[in-house]
Write an enzyme that holds these catalytic residues in place. Structure first.
Site, PDB file in Angstrom:
ATOM      1  N   TYR A 153       1.028  -1.111  -0.231  1.00 51.97           N
ATOM      2  CA  TYR A 153       0.199   0.073  -0.062  1.00 51.97           C
ATOM      3  C   TYR A 153       0.736   0.965   0.360  1.00 51.97           C
ATOM      4  CZ  TYR A 153      -3.959   2.946   1.741  1.00 51.97           C
ATOM      5  OH  TYR A 153      -4.263   4.317   2.084  1.00 51.97           O
ATOM      6  N   LYS A 157       0.962   4.218  -3.174  1.00 45.51           N
ATOM      7  CA  LYS A 157       1.520   5.149  -2.658  1.00 45.51           C
ATOM      8  C   LYS A 157       2.021   6.399  -2.975  1.00 45.51           C
ATOM      9  CE  LYS A 157      -3.769   4.794  -1.610  1.00 45.51           C
ATOM     10  NZ  LYS A 157      -4.420   5.184  -2.842  1.00 45.51           N
TER      11      LYS A 157
HETATM   12  N1  LIG Z   1      -9.601   5.790   4.768  1.00 49.59           N
HETATM   13  C1  LIG Z   1      -8.779   6.441   4.501  1.00 49.59           C
HETATM   14  O1  LIG Z   1      -7.994   6.160   5.343  1.00 49.59           O
HETATM   15  C2  LIG Z   1      -8.055   6.814   3.124  1.00 49.59           C
HETATM   16  C3  LIG Z   1      -6.608   7.322   4.372  1.00 49.59           C
HETATM   17  C4  LIG Z   1      -6.609   7.125   2.659  1.00 49.59           C
HETATM   18  C5  LIG Z   1      -6.100   7.316   1.617  1.00 49.59           C
HETATM   19  N2  LIG Z   1      -7.144   6.816   0.815  1.00 49.59           N
HETATM   20  C6  LIG Z   1      -7.829   6.356  -0.151  1.00 49.59           C
HETATM   21  O2  LIG Z   1      -8.447   6.569  -0.535  1.00 49.59           O
HETATM   22  C7  LIG Z   1      -9.082   5.950  -2.040  1.00 49.59           C
HETATM   23  C8  LIG Z   1     -10.195   6.006  -1.291  1.00 49.59           C
HETATM   24  O3  LIG Z   1     -10.448   5.128  -0.324  1.00 49.59           O
HETATM   25  P1  LIG Z   1     -12.028   4.698   0.522  1.00 49.59           P
HETATM   26  O4  LIG Z   1     -11.353   5.030   2.374  1.00 49.59           O
HETATM   27  O5  LIG Z   1     -13.117   5.957   0.713  1.00 49.59           O
HETATM   28  O6  LIG Z   1     -12.617   3.662   0.066  1.00 49.59           O
HETATM   29  P2  LIG Z   1     -13.285   2.443   0.175  1.00 49.59           P
HETATM   30  O7  LIG Z   1     -13.069   0.599   0.281  1.00 49.59           O
HETATM   31  O8  LIG Z   1     -14.665   3.131   1.462  1.00 49.59           O
HETATM   32  O9  LIG Z   1     -13.875   2.812  -1.519  1.00 49.59           O
HETATM   33  C9  LIG Z   1     -13.277   2.331  -2.552  1.00 49.59           C
HETATM   34  C10 LIG Z   1     -13.607   1.679  -3.722  1.00 49.59           C
HETATM   35  O10 LIG Z   1     -12.878   1.340  -4.409  1.00 49.59           O
HETATM   36  C11 LIG Z   1     -13.390   0.439  -5.357  1.00 49.59           C
HETATM   37  N3  LIG Z   1     -12.686  -0.365  -6.162  1.00 49.59           N
HETATM   38  C12 LIG Z   1     -11.790  -0.941  -5.561  1.00 49.59           C
HETATM   39  N4  LIG Z   1     -10.644  -1.648  -6.163  1.00 49.59           N
HETATM   40  C13 LIG Z   1     -11.148  -1.383  -7.685  1.00 49.59           C
HETATM   41  C14 LIG Z   1     -11.136  -1.529  -8.922  1.00 49.59           C
HETATM   42  N5  LIG Z   1     -10.136  -2.831  -8.829  1.00 49.59           N
HETATM   43  N6  LIG Z   1     -11.952  -1.511  -9.756  1.00 49.59           N
HETATM   44  C15 LIG Z   1     -12.782  -0.394  -9.560  1.00 49.59           C
HETATM   45  N7  LIG Z   1     -13.143  -0.139  -8.342  1.00 49.59           N
HETATM   46  C16 LIG Z   1     -12.620  -0.502  -7.408  1.00 49.59           C
HETATM   47  C17 LIG Z   1     -14.265  -0.344  -4.285  1.00 49.59           C
HETATM   48  O11 LIG Z   1     -15.341  -0.824  -4.346  1.00 49.59           O
HETATM   49  C18 LIG Z   1     -14.790   0.630  -3.291  1.00 49.59           C
HETATM   50  O12 LIG Z   1     -16.384   1.010  -3.210  1.00 49.59           O
HETATM   51  C19 LIG Z   1      -8.760   4.499  -1.890  1.00 49.59           C
HETATM   52  O13 LIG Z   1      -7.396   4.587  -2.531  1.00 49.59           O
HETATM   53  C20 LIG Z   1      -7.849   4.726  -0.065  1.00 49.59           C
HETATM   54  O14 LIG Z   1      -6.182   4.483  -0.721  1.00 49.59           O
HETATM   55  C21 LIG Z   1      -8.183   6.401   2.363  1.00 49.59           C
END
Ligand SMILES: NC(=O)c1ccc[n+]([C@@H]2O[C@H](COP(=O)([O-])OP(=O)(O)OC[C@H]3O[C@@H](n4cnc5c(N)ncnc54)[C@H](O)[C@@H]3O)[C@@H](O)[C@H]2O)c1
Length: 258
Positions: A153, A157
């Site tokens: 991960y 990033k």
């Molecule tokens: N939640 C956190 O604390 C956090 C922190 C830093 C970064 N992020 C980043 O933010 C982004 C969104 O995260 P989130 O927390 O909303 O996650 P989440 O799991 O709530 O939503 C992610 C969505 O992406 C979809 N997805 C996953 N793999 C996929 C693929 N191969 N093709 C199409 N869709 C796909 C999933 O079905 C899901 O609906 C991610 O890139 C994550 O790394 C999240």
């Protein structure tokens, strides 16, 4: 830059940050093309939005041909591809170098980094042709910090930052910007969703710092709401951000500064 309504592609729009980004753009009157692995999650996001502005696409970002087909649809329906929000991603528990198997590495890098490459590459042709466009990719402070997040991960990033920086350098002359929004902790169900998507490749060594300890490390003393990440994405896609290019904006309650 096209004035509103713009055509906006949002990957991973079925939940969490992507759903909040979809809501923010749709409420501003933009036409949102929502892509996700899960059609059920896409429908849940769309339920809150003006249906005349929403188009749903079950697309896996690791499938370059499917991503190209989505961009073709946007171009033919809207006439331009104005904004890409590359957000789809998975989180791999807390596997370090010992626990990260080749299978886990390939899945996480495949979705988070190669998936980002696929969507950025797909919009490049239309954006260059139209001499305008905004690309925003969701990174993480895990790009710059050795965190209790997984090795794959963190690497994915960090890779996104390199990909976006170089893309900004290439596409800036065409009036296109590319930036990263890097959250710290955001209140979403990413752990559960990622476990569902990654399944067996996630190892048992789910070592992690508890949420309360994690939040005590953040100067804001809380995680972000998804809407707070969406607001920064919206700003970067807007007219006031035309001279911000190749940058990483941390939306992390001050964590990276701590
Ligand atoms: N939640 C956190 O604390 C956090 C922190 C830093 C970064 N992020 C980043 O933010 C982004 C969104 O995260 P989130 O927390 O909303 O996650 P989440 O799991 O709530 O939503 C992610 C969505 O992406 C979809 N997805 C996953 N793999 C996929 C693929 N191969 N093709 C199409 N869709 C796909 C999933 O079905 C899901 O609906 C991610 O890139 C994550 O790394 C999240």
């Amino acid at each position: 830059m096209t004035t509103q309504p713009r055509s906006v592609i949002i990957t991973g729009a079925g939940a969490g940050i992507g759903a909040a980004v979809a809501k923010t753009f749709a409420e501003a009157g933009d036409r949102v093309y929502l892509a996700d692995l899960s059609s059920d999650r896409l429908k849940a996001t769309a339920a809150d939005l003006d249906s005349s502005l929403v188009s749903l696409h079950q697309v896996d970002v690791t499938d370059a041909a499917a991503v190209d087909a989505l961009v073709d649809v946007v171009k033919s329906e809207s006439g331009s591809v104005d904004v890409l929000v590359s957000n789809a991603g998975v989180f791999d528990a807390a596997a370090g170098i010992e626990a990260t198997t080749h299978a886990l590495w390939e899945r996480v890098i495949g979705i988070n980094l190669t998936g980002t490459f696929n969507v950025v590459k797909a919009v490049t042709g239309p954006m260059v042709e139209q001499r305008a466009g905004r690309i925003v990719s969701i990174g993480s402070i895990a790009a710059q910090r050795a965190m209790p997040d997984g090795l794959a991960y963190c690497t994915s990033k960090a890779g996104i930052e390199g990909l976006i920086r170089r893309t900004a350098y290439d596409l800036g002359p065409y009036g296109i910007t590319a930036n990263v929004v890097a959250p710290g902790v955001v209140r979403t169900d990413i752990r559960a969703t990622s476990t569902e998507i990654l399944g067996d490749v996630v190892p048992d060594t789910n070592v992690r710092i508890g949420d309360s300890v994690m939040e005590s490390l953040i100067p804001a003393r809380r995680g972000a709401e998804p809407s707070e990440i969406a607001a920064t994405v919206f700003f970067l896609a807007g007219p006031g951000a035309g001279y911000i290019n190749g940058d990483v904006i941390h939306v992390d309650g001050g964590w990276i500064a701590a």
